[in-house]
Design a protein around this motif. Structure first.
Motif, PDB file in Angstrom:
ATOM      1  N   VAL A   1       0.854  -1.179   0.000  1.00 23.73           N
ATOM      2  CA  VAL A   1       0.000   0.000   0.000  1.00 23.73           C
ATOM      3  C   VAL A   1       0.897   1.238   0.000  1.00 23.73           C
ATOM      4  CG1 VAL A   1      -1.830   1.257   1.174  1.00 23.73           C
ATOM      5  CG2 VAL A   1      -1.787  -1.249   1.265  1.00 23.73           C
ATOM      6  N   GLU A   2       0.664   2.140  -0.973  1.00 25.05           N
ATOM      7  CA  GLU A   2       1.452   3.368  -1.066  1.00 25.05           C
ATOM      8  C   GLU A   2       0.521   4.552  -1.314  1.00 25.05           C
ATOM      9  OE1 GLU A   2       4.485   3.747  -0.374  1.00 25.05           O
ATOM     10  OE2 GLU A   2       5.090   1.644  -0.288  1.00 25.05           O
ATOM     11  N   ARG A   3       0.905   5.726  -0.775  1.00 27.97           N
ATOM     12  CA  ARG A   3       0.126   6.937  -0.978  1.00 27.97           C
ATOM     13  C   ARG A   3       0.840   7.837  -1.972  1.00 27.97           C
ATOM     14  NH1 ARG A   3      -1.838  11.408   3.562  1.00 27.97           N
ATOM     15  NH2 ARG A   3      -2.737  12.869   2.053  1.00 27.97           N
ATOM     16  N   GLY A   4       0.041   8.363  -2.938  1.00 27.44           N
ATOM     17  CA  GLY A   4       0.590   9.280  -3.925  1.00 27.44           C
ATOM     18  C   GLY A   4       0.221  10.715  -3.618  1.00 27.44           C
ATOM     19  N   LEU A   5      -0.021  11.493  -4.650  1.00 29.77           N
ATOM     20  CA  LEU A   5      -0.365  12.898  -4.495  1.00 29.77           C
ATOM     21  C   LEU A   5      -1.873  13.068  -4.351  1.00 29.77           C
ATOM     22  CD1 LEU A   5       1.969  14.362  -7.282  1.00 29.77           C
ATOM     23  CD2 LEU A   5       2.465  14.150  -4.844  1.00 29.77           C
ATOM     24  N   GLU A   6      -2.252  14.124  -3.647  1.00 27.62           N
ATOM     25  CA  GLU A   6      -3.660  14.513  -3.510  1.00 27.62           C
ATOM     26  C   GLU A   6      -4.510  13.371  -2.957  1.00 27.62           C
ATOM     27  OE1 GLU A   6      -4.843  15.822  -7.323  1.00 27.62           O
ATOM     28  OE2 GLU A   6      -3.577  17.628  -7.318  1.00 27.62           O
ATOM     29  N   SER A   7      -4.035  12.753  -1.885  1.00 28.93           N
ATOM     30  CA  SER A   7      -4.783  11.696  -1.174  1.00 28.93           C
ATOM     31  C   SER A   7      -5.088  10.509  -2.072  1.00 28.93           C
ATOM     32  CB  SER A   7      -6.084  12.258  -0.582  1.00 28.93           C
ATOM     33  OG  SER A   7      -5.809  13.299   0.324  1.00 28.93           O
ATOM     34  N   LYS A   8      -4.280  10.305  -3.115  1.00 28.69           N
ATOM     35  CA  LYS A   8      -4.483   9.134  -3.985  1.00 28.69           C
ATOM     36  C   LYS A   8      -3.664   7.969  -3.444  1.00 28.69           C
ATOM     37  CE  LYS A   8      -4.638   9.780  -8.419  1.00 28.69           C
ATOM     38  NZ  LYS A   8      -4.226  10.031  -9.821  1.00 28.69           N
TER      39      LYS A   8
ATOM     40  N   THR B   1      13.319   2.136  -1.595  1.00 30.91           N
ATOM     41  CA  THR B   1      13.041   3.489  -1.123  1.00 30.91           C
ATOM     42  C   THR B   1      14.367   4.179  -0.869  1.00 30.91           C
ATOM     43  OG1 THR B   1      11.014   2.722  -0.070  1.00 30.91           O
ATOM     44  CG2 THR B   1      11.848   4.867   0.609  1.00 30.91           C
ATOM     45  N   SER B   2      14.540   5.352  -1.501  1.00 31.71           N
ATOM     46  CA  SER B   2      15.844   6.033  -1.404  1.00 31.71           C
ATOM     47  C   SER B   2      16.061   6.664  -0.042  1.00 31.71           C
ATOM     48  CB  SER B   2      15.965   7.104  -2.501  1.00 31.71           C
ATOM     49  OG  SER B   2      14.919   8.053  -2.368  1.00 31.71           O
ATOM     50  N   LYS B   3      15.006   7.216   0.552  1.00 38.37           N
ATOM     51  CA  LYS B   3      15.140   7.891   1.832  1.00 38.37           C
ATOM     52  C   LYS B   3      14.109   7.349   2.808  1.00 38.37           C
ATOM     53  CE  LYS B   3      16.789  12.248  -0.146  1.00 38.37           C
ATOM     54  NZ  LYS B   3      16.530  13.700  -0.281  1.00 38.37           N
ATOM     55  N   LEU B   4      14.423   7.477   4.075  1.00 40.25           N
ATOM     56  CA  LEU B   4      13.525   7.017   5.121  1.00 40.25           C
ATOM     57  C   LEU B   4      12.234   7.843   5.096  1.00 40.25           C
ATOM     58  CD1 LEU B   4      13.381   5.008   7.489  1.00 40.25           C
ATOM     59  CD2 LEU B   4      14.221   6.820   8.974  1.00 40.25           C
ATOM     60  N   ARG B   5      11.121   7.163   5.289  1.00 36.25           N
ATOM     61  CA  ARG B   5       9.795   7.777   5.330  1.00 36.25           C
ATOM     62  C   ARG B   5       9.398   8.443   4.005  1.00 36.25           C
ATOM     63  NH1 ARG B   5       7.985   7.631  10.431  1.00 36.25           N
ATOM     64  NH2 ARG B   5       9.508   7.467  12.122  1.00 36.25           N
TER      65      ARG B   5
ATOM     66  N   SER C   1       8.328   7.611  -0.297  1.00 38.53           N
ATOM     67  CA  SER C   1       7.671   6.581  -1.106  1.00 38.53           C
ATOM     68  C   SER C   1       8.698   5.834  -1.931  1.00 38.53           C
ATOM     69  CB  SER C   1       6.636   7.230  -2.024  1.00 38.53           C
ATOM     70  OG  SER C   1       5.658   7.906  -1.256  1.00 38.53           O
ATOM     71  N   PRO C   2       8.445   4.552  -2.229  1.00 41.52           N
ATOM     72  CA  PRO C   2       9.381   3.781  -3.065  1.00 41.52           C
ATOM     73  C   PRO C   2       9.519   4.390  -4.449  1.00 41.52           C
ATOM     74  CG  PRO C   2       7.830   2.331  -1.942  1.00 41.52           C
ATOM     75  CD  PRO C   2       7.343   3.714  -1.723  1.00 41.52           C
ATOM     76  N   LYS C   3      10.697   4.200  -5.038  1.00 39.25           N
ATOM     77  CA  LYS C   3      10.983   4.734  -6.363  1.00 39.25           C
ATOM     78  C   LYS C   3      10.947   3.661  -7.447  1.00 39.25           C
ATOM     79  CE  LYS C   3      11.705   8.804  -4.628  1.00 39.25           C
ATOM     80  NZ  LYS C   3      10.700   9.876  -4.821  1.00 39.25           N
ATOM     81  N   THR C   4      11.389   2.455  -7.124  1.00 38.13           N
ATOM     82  CA  THR C   4      11.450   1.375  -8.102  1.00 38.13           C
ATOM     83  C   THR C   4      10.902   0.100  -7.474  1.00 38.13           C
ATOM     84  OG1 THR C   4      13.719   0.883  -7.423  1.00 38.13           O
ATOM     85  CG2 THR C   4      13.436   2.368  -9.312  1.00 38.13           C
ATOM     86  N   PHE C   5      10.629  -0.898  -8.335  1.00 34.09           N
ATOM     87  CA  PHE C   5      10.132  -2.195  -7.852  1.00 34.09           C
ATOM     88  C   PHE C   5      10.761  -3.299  -8.696  1.00 34.09           C
ATOM     89  CE2 PHE C   5       7.557  -1.637 -11.551  1.00 34.09           C
ATOM     90  CZ  PHE C   5       7.211  -2.918 -11.980  1.00 34.09           C
TER      91      PHE C   5
END
Length: 984
Positions: free
Chosen positions: A210-217, A274-278, A280-284
């Motif tokens: 589960v990941e959160r994007g922009l504008e509560s998406k 994930t590049s930085k702590l806290r 969102s992931p960048k790649t999969f």
């Protein structure tokens, strides 16, 4: 701790990955020295953990430095890696044949869910020892959990997603609190939200994320054995605690977005980086039957989270019929595949295997590989051992891969701290651009490399790319250090030549006028570059020659201004008769030496503007240095030039208050020759005293005499105090003017009388005006009628001056009467004085025996004393002490002299020899002289009472004792006392 054999194996692996050949040591083509001083450590550095499990390790999980493992049948071991010496062992307490199926640890490391093979689940919180059953989860074999990273905490998981072996996705929430009376279970709710299928049949949910994007998406990724599903939806702001069921409801009407691959190996696994702590992931990377699906995560896309996906097929040694990959871990540029006996590291940029680590058979087959998302450490375990991988400088060789893929920006980004590698990337990029005829870009890159300058320049020359060559030289020039003066000079000169060639080509082409203006502006920006100002200044003659050879006059003038070579600029304007422009340059830069040099030329053509510029310069110009130009054109120029010259001279005299004699003399000559009306006014306001005059009086007199300005000459004579000459000359102009001159010598009555006699003689003899001659008598009180009578001719009758004679006789009679009256008053005054003197001689005063001195308060009769009419009595020495400080230096010296004479006469009277008759006569004379000396002394010190007289009034503002006279007064007092003692 690793054993000796393990350490030996690790060292062998390091040598294999970091051995440096002799060919890599030396000077490269770019000029950098590529020498490695020590062997580099491998990217993936394995270390065996010093841990011997008491039982076989069944399952293993780690997150946020919290490690959990299932041992044997019923034992759970928890270790806080921050405190590895304090392990915590818990018994699950299961009596049946149930075994641990999987362990799920949340990102905080606080919540542990244990899935059992009996379709049950239990829960354990990090802060408790009690294992609690999740009753609502019973009847489902849990395969995956999607943790809530936003709302989860140490005491509550928040809404989470749970995937089962039957393809059902549940939404649940677990709380670590003990619950209420009616609900003691940790699971708050457990409800189905979706189900997944493959080929029309339920398929196990292998992974959930589960990941959160922009504008509560929100984006939900779920995988089965050969499918990857995506669910995209929005949650209202503040409704995150209500769960994700609304996202699945939004996708019910539409078929879920998924990707499917044909090969099924029975399971799959997805991992994220994930590049930085806290963040969102960048790649999969998704490990499935056909290989590894790798791509980027794009949170901006509205329908899909995945972008730039590609499949990296398994290597030939992986046969899914015999050897299947077990786990996958994704790092920044690699993914690690876990096989039963080894670990393979594959680069995500090119799919090549860059690392392979074979594990000894003594540890058994490898079970699982897990990455701690918080610390970035990779863990691998077997039934007997635990290993840990440190990932070090993973991006060290990435630049080479990007360079080979022609992704030069990324290659430069990953080698910016390694200049030798950056140079190789820039050289490759420059060559790539050159081959593709992108010459300007190639020039910019070549300028940043250490490649041979001559080779690059020749390549652009052979390709006839002057613009690219110019760009290369400009960029190269900016990279030079200030100490590399020879190279800077070479490039500056070369660039100047290139610019001039280009400007010459564009100027003749009317269709490229706009490009010509841009190039000219670029060239001028280059000329005024502050970084190369010193180089331009030191080589300005060379630049001037280049500009002259191309006939570029405009840029030559511009360059001269930059170099502050204003003399050249002004000379250019003057040669082209553009005198206003030359004066503008002069006025703008205010160089007094240039003003002195070019003013003669400019004054000839634009006198008014030049004088305006001089006036604006004010005190910064020395008017004496401008006189040659002014004199030249005031003699041969037009009236306009003469008027402007006078205007500037007046400015210097009246505004700047210049006192230089040359300036005043020159202004005086201009007035005398061209503006006589202002001459007399100038002389009058200049002053009448010699100290106030700033011009040469003799020069002024000669100048006025040459031009016949008699009134001005009279004024100069008056200032020179030559009153006779002034009167003589004034009589030629006006008698009244002569009269004003005759009254000037106020202190010399004889001269005044002589001057008035001159005027009277002139009036009588020249003008023959008796009445005016009589007026002279009334104008000067020094003249009498008898003084001017000799001037009259014999035929003049007495009737003309009868009245004057009568008035003169009356004045004489009145003066005689005044003298008689003054004589009578003087006789009467002398009589009264004699009477007062006689009266004073007979006057006396009575002094009682108890009377005391007003100063020392001692008895008065002990020593010589004085008695004043006011009643004050003083000893002689006391009065002397009081009076001396108030006497003038003259009287003090006279008093000393009298006292010395008195002491000398006293010594004579004390002689013990009997005097002869002649001596008696001389003694009598000496006695008289001694009395006279005493009388003179009395006149000085006893003329008035020191307390009541004028001395007391004058000393009212003085201190009682002057500091500077304190010592002097004491000394004088002692001297006076000694003299008095000797007199007595």
């Amino acid at each position: 701790m690793a054993s000796i054999l393990d350490q030996y194996e690790d060292s062998q692996n390091i040598r294999q990955h970091s051995r440096v050949s002799a060919a890599n040591i030396g000077i490269t083509h770019s000029g950098f020295v590529n020498v490695r001083l020590e062997e580099e450590k491998p990217i993936f550095n394995k270390q065996r953990i010093d841990f011997s499990p008491p039982e076989k390790i069944n399952h293993f999980s780690v997150c946020n430095n919290q490690l959990c493992m299932s041992l044997g049948k019923d034992t759970l071991l928890r270790i806080d890696l921050g405190k590895p010496d304090q392990p915590n062992q818990i018994e699950l307490g299961r009596k049946d044949d149930s075994k641990v199926h999987k362990l799920f640890l949340d990102p905080t490391g606080s919540h542990l869910v244990i899935s059992l093979t009996t379709n049950e689940c239990v829960y354990l919180n990090r802060n408790t020892q009690k294992v609690r059953s999740l009753s609502r989860w019973r009847g489902h074999l849990i395969e995956s959990i999607g943790w809530n990273k936003l709302t989860g905490s140490e005491t509550n998981t928040g809404p989470i997603l749970v995937g089962t072996s039957q393809g059902i996705i549940f939404e649940a929430e677990i709380s670590a609190s003990e619950g209420t009376l009616f609900n003691t279970n940790p699971d708050q709710y457990f409800r189905q939200v979706h189900s997944l299928e493959e080929d029309g049949k339920p398929a196990p949910v292998c992974c959930l994320e589960v990941e959160r994007g922009l504008e509560s998406k929100y984006f939900i990724v779920a995988t089965t054995r050969k499918r990857l599903f995506q669910f995209v939806g929005k949650l209202a702001e503040g409704s995150e605690q209500q769960g994700f069921s609304s996202i699945f409801a939004q996708n019910q009407d539409l078929l879920p977005s998924f990707q499917e691959f044909p090969v099924n190996m029975g399971y799959s696994e997805i991992t994220f980086y994930t590049s930085k702590l806290r963040s969102s992931p960048k790649t999969f990377a998704w490990m499935m039957g056909n290989g590894v699906l790798y791509g980027q995560l794009d949170y901006v896309r509205p329908d899909s989270l995945l972008s730039d996906v590609q499949v990296w097929e398994y290597t030939s040694d992986i046969d899914l019929n015999f050897v299947k990959p077990i786990s996958i871990v994704l790092t920044q540029f690699h993914f690690l595949l876990l096989l039963p006996d080894r670990v393979k590291g594959i680069c995500t940029l090119n799919g090549q295997v860059v690392h392979e680590d074979v594990f000894p058979e003594k540890f058994g087959s490898l079970k699982k590989m897990i990455k701690d998302p918080i610390t970035g450490l990779v863990w691998i375990y077997t039934e007997k051992a635990v290993f840990r991988y440190h990932i070090q400088r993973e991006a060290r060789d990435v630049w080479q891969m990007y360079m080979s893929m022609n992704k030069f920006d990324l290659a430069k980004e990953y080698c910016k701290d390694r200049p030798e590698c950056l140079d190789m990337v820039l050289a490759k990029e420059a060559e790539h651009c050159f081959q593709n005829k992108r010459y300007l870009e190639s020039a910019k890159c070549y300028a940043l490399t250490q490649n041979y300058f001559e080779e690059i320049a020749l390549r652009f020359i052979e390709a006839k790319q002057e613009e690219a060559l110019k760009e290369f030289l400009i960029k190269k020039l900016t990279n030079f250090k200030p100490t590399e003066k020879t190279q800077i000079t070479l490039l500056v000169t070369w660039l100047t030549e290139l610019y001039l060639n280009r400007l010459g080509q564009l100027e003749t082409d009317d269709g490229k006028q706009h490009l010509f203006l841009e190039t000219r502006e670029e060239f001028r920006t280059f000329l005024k570059s502050p970084k190369h100002k010193e180089c331009f200044y030191n080589n300005r003659n060379t630049i001037y020659d280049l500009l002259a050879s191309h006939g570029d006059v405009d840029n030559m003038v511009y360059f001269s201004v930059i170099m502050q070579d204003y003399e050249r600029v002004i000379s250019h304007y003057c040669q082209h008769d553009d005198y206003s422009a030359a004066l503008d340059v002069l006025s703008k830069h205010c160089d007094d030496k240039l003003f002195y040099k070019f003013s003669p030329v400019l004054m000839q053509h634009i006198p008014k503007k030049v004088v305006d510029a001089w006036i604006q310069m004010g005190n910064r110009l020395d008017p004496k240095n401008l006189i040659p130009a002014l004199v030249n054109y005031s003699q041969m120029g037009s009236m306009q030039q003469i008027n402007e010259t006078i205007r500037y001279m007046e400015f210097c005299v009246y505004e700047l208050d210049v006192k230089d004699e040359a300036i005043h003399n020159y202004l005086l000559s201009l007035y005398a020759k061209h503006k006589p009306d202002s001459l007399l006014w100038y002389l009058e306001q200049a002053g009448t005293h010699v100290s106030d005059i700033h011009y040469d009086l003799k020069y002024a007199l000669r100048l006025c005499a040459e031009h016949g300005y008699l009134q001005a000459c009279v004024l100069v004579y008056k200032i020179m105090e030559l009153y006779e000459e002034a009167v003589d000359l004034a009589l030629q102009v006006d008698v009244d003017l002569a009269k004003s001159c005759a009254d000037l010598p106020e202190d010399d009555e004889e001269l005044r009388k002589k001057l008035w006699l001159k005027i009277a003689r002139h009036v009588v003899q020249e003008e023959k005006d008796v009445k005016k001659a009589m007026n002279c008598l009334s104008s000067c009180n020094l003249l009498k009628i008898e003084d001017i009578l000799p001037f009259f001719p014999d035929f003049v009758t007495i009737d003309h001056f009868k009245e004057a004679i009568c008035n003169s006789l009356e004045e004489y009679n009145q003066h005689i009467e005044e003298l008689k009256q003054e004589m009578e008053e003087a006789t009467e005054s002398a009589k009264r004085i004699r009477e007062d003197i006689q009266e004073m001689r007979n006057k006396y005063g009575v002094v009682e025996s108890q009377e005391k001195c007003a100063t020392c308060d001692f008895p008065l009769l002990n020593r010589p004393f004085y008695l004043f009419l006011c009643g004050h009595m003083f000893h002689y020495d006391c009065l002397l002490q009081e009076v001396i400080p108030h006497l003038s230096s003259y009287k003090q010296n006279k008093l000393d002299e009298l006292q010395k004479k008195l002491a000398a006469t006293t010594q004579t009277t004390k002689s013990r020899h009997r005097p002869k008759e002649e001596d008696t006569v001389s003694l009598g004379k000496g006695q008289g002289s001694r009395e006279q000396i005493k009388s003179d002394i009395d006149d000085i010190i006893a003329c008035e009472c020191v307390y009541c007289g004028e001395l007391m009034i004058k000393s009212i503002d003085k201190p009682f004792i002057e500091p500077q006279n304190l010592h002097y007064g004491t000394t004088k007092l002692k001297q006076q006392q000694l003299k008095i003692t000797s007199i007595e």
